[in-house]
Design an enzyme around this catalytic site. Structure first.
Site, short mmCIF file in Angstrom:
data_model
loop_
_atom_site.label_atom_id
_atom_site.label_comp_id
_atom_site.label_asym_id
_atom_site.label_seq_id
_atom_site.Cartn_x
_atom_site.Cartn_y
_atom_site.Cartn_z
N ARG A 167 -0.66 -41.76 -16.93
CA ARG A 167 0.40 -42.49 -16.23
C ARG A 167 1.59 -42.69 -17.16
NH1 ARG A 167 4.13 -43.26 -13.56
NH2 ARG A 167 4.23 -44.49 -11.69
N CYS A 215 -29.78 -45.35 -23.13
CA CYS A 215 -29.44 -46.50 -23.98
C CYS A 215 -28.80 -47.64 -23.21
CB CYS A 215 -28.49 -46.09 -25.11
SG CYS A 215 -29.25 -44.94 -26.27
N HIS A 216 -28.12 -47.31 -22.10
CA HIS A 216 -27.32 -48.35 -21.43
C HIS A 216 -27.83 -48.74 -20.05
CE1 HIS A 216 -24.40 -48.38 -24.62
NE2 HIS A 216 -24.11 -47.10 -24.47
N CYS A 224 -26.73 -41.04 -21.23
CA CYS A 224 -26.10 -42.35 -21.48
C CYS A 224 -27.03 -43.45 -20.99
CB CYS A 224 -24.77 -42.50 -20.75
SG CYS A 224 -23.57 -41.19 -20.96
N CYS A 250 5.57 -41.67 -16.75
CA CYS A 250 6.75 -42.53 -16.92
C CYS A 250 7.74 -41.86 -17.88
CB CYS A 250 6.36 -43.92 -17.41
SG CYS A 250 5.72 -44.98 -16.08
N CYS A 276 -19.84 -42.26 -28.42
CA CYS A 276 -21.25 -42.24 -28.01
C CYS A 276 -21.67 -40.81 -27.67
CB CYS A 276 -21.48 -43.16 -26.81
SG CYS A 276 -21.59 -44.91 -27.26
N CYS A 291 12.50 -51.10 -17.37
CA CYS A 291 11.98 -51.02 -16.01
C CYS A 291 10.95 -52.11 -15.73
CB CYS A 291 11.37 -49.64 -15.75
SG CYS A 291 12.64 -48.37 -15.50
C1 HEC Z 1 -28.56 -43.53 -28.49
C2 HEC Z 1 -28.01 -44.63 -27.75
C3 HEC Z 1 -26.67 -44.45 -27.04
C4 HEC Z 1 -26.32 -43.47 -26.17
C5 HEC Z 1 -27.11 -42.25 -25.74
C6 HEC Z 1 -25.02 -43.84 -25.67
N1 HEC Z 1 -24.60 -44.99 -26.24
FE1 HEC Z 1 -22.94 -46.10 -25.75
N2 HEC Z 1 -23.39 -47.45 -27.18
C7 HEC Z 1 -24.48 -47.41 -28.00
C8 HEC Z 1 -24.39 -48.46 -28.98
C9 HEC Z 1 -25.37 -48.74 -30.10
C10 HEC Z 1 -23.19 -49.16 -28.69
C11 HEC Z 1 -22.59 -50.34 -29.46
C12 HEC Z 1 -23.14 -51.61 -28.95
C13 HEC Z 1 -22.70 -52.71 -29.85
O1 HEC Z 1 -21.76 -52.53 -30.62
O2 HEC Z 1 -23.28 -53.79 -29.71
C14 HEC Z 1 -22.61 -48.51 -27.54
C15 HEC Z 1 -21.44 -48.95 -26.92
C16 HEC Z 1 -20.93 -48.40 -25.77
C17 HEC Z 1 -19.82 -48.94 -25.02
C18 HEC Z 1 -19.03 -50.21 -25.34
C19 HEC Z 1 -19.50 -51.38 -24.49
C20 HEC Z 1 -20.71 -52.06 -25.04
O3 HEC Z 1 -21.61 -52.40 -24.22
O4 HEC Z 1 -20.77 -52.29 -26.25
C21 HEC Z 1 -19.61 -48.09 -23.98
C22 HEC Z 1 -18.55 -48.23 -22.91
C23 HEC Z 1 -20.58 -47.02 -24.09
N3 HEC Z 1 -21.37 -47.24 -25.17
C24 HEC Z 1 -20.66 -45.95 -23.22
C25 HEC Z 1 -21.54 -44.88 -23.37
C26 HEC Z 1 -21.52 -43.68 -22.55
C27 HEC Z 1 -20.53 -43.42 -21.40
C28 HEC Z 1 -22.51 -42.88 -22.98
C29 HEC Z 1 -22.83 -41.47 -22.54
C30 HEC Z 1 -21.75 -40.49 -22.75
C31 HEC Z 1 -23.18 -43.58 -24.07
N4 HEC Z 1 -22.56 -44.78 -24.28
C32 HEC Z 1 -24.30 -43.11 -24.75
C33 HEC Z 1 -25.54 -46.53 -27.91
C34 HEC Z 1 -25.58 -45.41 -27.11
C1 HEC Z 2 12.79 -45.55 -15.29
C2 HEC Z 2 11.87 -46.65 -15.07
C3 HEC Z 2 10.56 -46.63 -15.85
C4 HEC Z 2 10.40 -46.68 -17.18
C5 HEC Z 2 11.46 -46.72 -18.26
C6 HEC Z 2 8.98 -46.75 -17.41
N1 HEC Z 2 8.29 -46.74 -16.24
FE1 HEC Z 2 6.34 -47.14 -15.96
N2 HEC Z 2 6.54 -46.94 -13.97
C7 HEC Z 2 7.72 -46.68 -13.31
C8 HEC Z 2 7.49 -46.62 -11.88
C9 HEC Z 2 8.53 -46.35 -10.79
C10 HEC Z 2 6.11 -46.86 -11.71
C11 HEC Z 2 5.33 -46.93 -10.37
C12 HEC Z 2 5.58 -48.29 -9.72
C13 HEC Z 2 5.14 -49.41 -10.61
O1 HEC Z 2 3.93 -49.74 -10.67
O2 HEC Z 2 6.01 -49.97 -11.34
C14 HEC Z 2 5.54 -47.07 -13.03
C15 HEC Z 2 4.22 -47.36 -13.28
C16 HEC Z 2 3.69 -47.67 -14.53
C17 HEC Z 2 2.33 -48.09 -14.76
C18 HEC Z 2 1.23 -48.22 -13.71
C19 HEC Z 2 1.17 -49.64 -13.16
C20 HEC Z 2 0.06 -49.80 -12.17
O3 HEC Z 2 -0.22 -50.95 -11.75
O4 HEC Z 2 -0.54 -48.82 -11.76
C21 HEC Z 2 2.21 -48.30 -16.11
C22 HEC Z 2 0.98 -48.72 -16.85
C23 HEC Z 2 3.50 -48.01 -16.70
N3 HEC Z 2 4.37 -47.64 -15.71
C24 HEC Z 2 3.76 -48.08 -18.05
C25 HEC Z 2 4.98 -47.74 -18.63
C26 HEC Z 2 5.21 -47.72 -20.05
C27 HEC Z 2 4.21 -48.09 -21.12
C28 HEC Z 2 6.51 -47.32 -20.22
C29 HEC Z 2 7.24 -47.00 -21.51
C30 HEC Z 2 6.77 -45.82 -22.21
C31 HEC Z 2 7.08 -47.13 -18.91
N4 HEC Z 2 6.12 -47.37 -17.97
C32 HEC Z 2 8.41 -46.81 -18.66
C33 HEC Z 2 8.97 -46.55 -13.89
C34 HEC Z 2 9.23 -46.65 -15.24
#
Ligand code: HEC
Ligand code: HEC
Length: 251
Positions: free
Chosen positions: A208, A68-69, A65, A212, A104, A170
């Site tokens: 996560r 390229c990055h 990775c 939930c 990637c 919630c």
């Molecule tokens: C051969 C080159 C190449 C390799 C190896 C590569 N990438 Fe990329 N990656 C790219 C290109 C091209 C883009 C798109 C950039 C754009 O759209 O401007 C990109 C975009 C990304 C992005 C989105 C953010 C950004 O800067 O656009 C992430 C996150 C990312 N790569 C992670 C990874 C990771 C993790 C790995 C290794 C598993 C990896 N890449 C390996 C070429 C590469």
């Molecule tokens: C019965 C209540 C309940 C419902 C319904 C519920 N959650 Fe949660 N969720 C929780 C509790 C409890 C936590 C841990 C405390 C907190 O961050 O709210 C949590 C945590 C999360 C977190 C992490 C927040 C953080 O800052 O780390 C995400 C994201 C989340 N819930 C998304 C969802 C989504 C999307 C749904 C619907 C599919 C959902 N929850 C439905 C109770 C609920």
């Protein structure tokens, strides 16, 4: 006049509720301190593991990775990372950060793709998102995204499972209240992947989400499924403007 004052008051009360707040704001002081200290934060282990995978140059392969990055990912566009999930027609539409990394991995490095939610993918995602620590979440909400967001919002408001309950019950209606010893936050995504003290492991957003679902006795959507991606999109957009905290520390 009176009525107007009531309307203005109501509107400002709603505005306060709608203001995005990180889960960080709902933590106790010691958990915050743990998150803020790079040496104490247990999620940094996943960042280090992701860094090792990022640098790993496998024999007989052309690239790591970092080829390229940049050695420490300094070539990555951190403002772009804060925009994920993105819409990219060339990559088939909605693309989560995990899917981008996997793309990637597969297309640029010619490797067998990782399973969504696999520990390598989560470690790489944690490393990459940690590069953008402090950037403000900036998910696109117009254009091609609008229709996908509407579908994500519908899922967010849909009742599921035996308890017949929706995310918004919630995380919107009851935010700030206690549930089984935990304070309900807005359920924001700006800290993911995050370290969960109760589970003792790094946890992706979609893991996560599954927890939930299980907590209200509903069948979770699989990691990488269309529904899980749409929920990730909608929840991320709710957090527009929040700082990326990866790796956050939560219970
Ligand atoms: C051969 C080159 C190449 C390799 C190896 C590569 N990438 Fe990329 N990656 C790219 C290109 C091209 C883009 C798109 C950039 C754009 O759209 O401007 C990109 C975009 C990304 C992005 C989105 C953010 C950004 O800067 O656009 C992430 C996150 C990312 N790569 C992670 C990874 C990771 C993790 C790995 C290794 C598993 C990896 N890449 C390996 C070429 C590469
Ligand atoms: C019965 C209540 C309940 C419902 C319904 C519920 N959650 Fe949660 N969720 C929780 C509790 C409890 C936590 C841990 C405390 C907190 O961050 O709210 C949590 C945590 C999360 C977190 C992490 C927040 C953080 O800052 O780390 C995400 C994201 C989340 N819930 C998304 C969802 C989504 C999307 C749904 C619907 C599919 C959902 N929850 C439905 C109770 C609920």
């Amino acid at each position: 006049m009176r009525l107007l004052a009531v309307v203005v008051l109501l509107a400002s009360a709603l505005a306060v509720c709608a203001e995005p707040m990180s889960g960080y704001a709902f933590l106790d002081a010691s958990t915050r301190a743990m998150q803020d200290d790079e040496f104490e934060n247990p999620g940094m282990v996943a960042v280090d593991r992701g860094a090792a995978l990022f640098h790993e140059h496998r024999e007989a392969e052309e690239y790591s990775c970092s080829s390229c990055h940049g050695q420490d990912g300094e070539g990555l566009d951190t403002a772009e990372i804060a925009r994920y999930p993105v819409y990219d027609a060339n990559l088939g539409g909605l693309v989560t950060l995990q899917r981008r990394v996997n793309y990637c991995w597969e297309i640029h490095m010619d490797r067998f793709p990782l399973t969504p939610g696999s520990s390598e993918l989560i470690a790489l995602e944690t490393f990459v998102r940690n590069r953008a620590h402090g950037e403000q979440v900036n998910v696109q909400t117009d254009g091609d995204m609008a229709a996908l967001l509407a579908r994500g919002e519908t899922l967010y408001n849909t009742r599921f499972g035996q308890l017949d309950i929706a995310c918004q019950h919630c995380h919107v209606q009851h935010q700030g209240q206690m549930l089984r010893g935990q304070k309900l936050s807005q359920g924001q995504s700006n800290g993911f992947p995050e370290y969960r003290l109760g589970r003792g492991r790094i946890t992706s957003f979609q893991q996560r989400l599954a927890e939930c679902f299980v907590s209200f006795r509903a069948e979770p959507f699989e990691a990488g499924s269309e529904e899980a991606d749409l929920l990730e999109l909608f929840v991320s957009s709710r957090g527009n403007g929040l700082p990326i905290e990866t790796p956050a520390v939560r219970f």
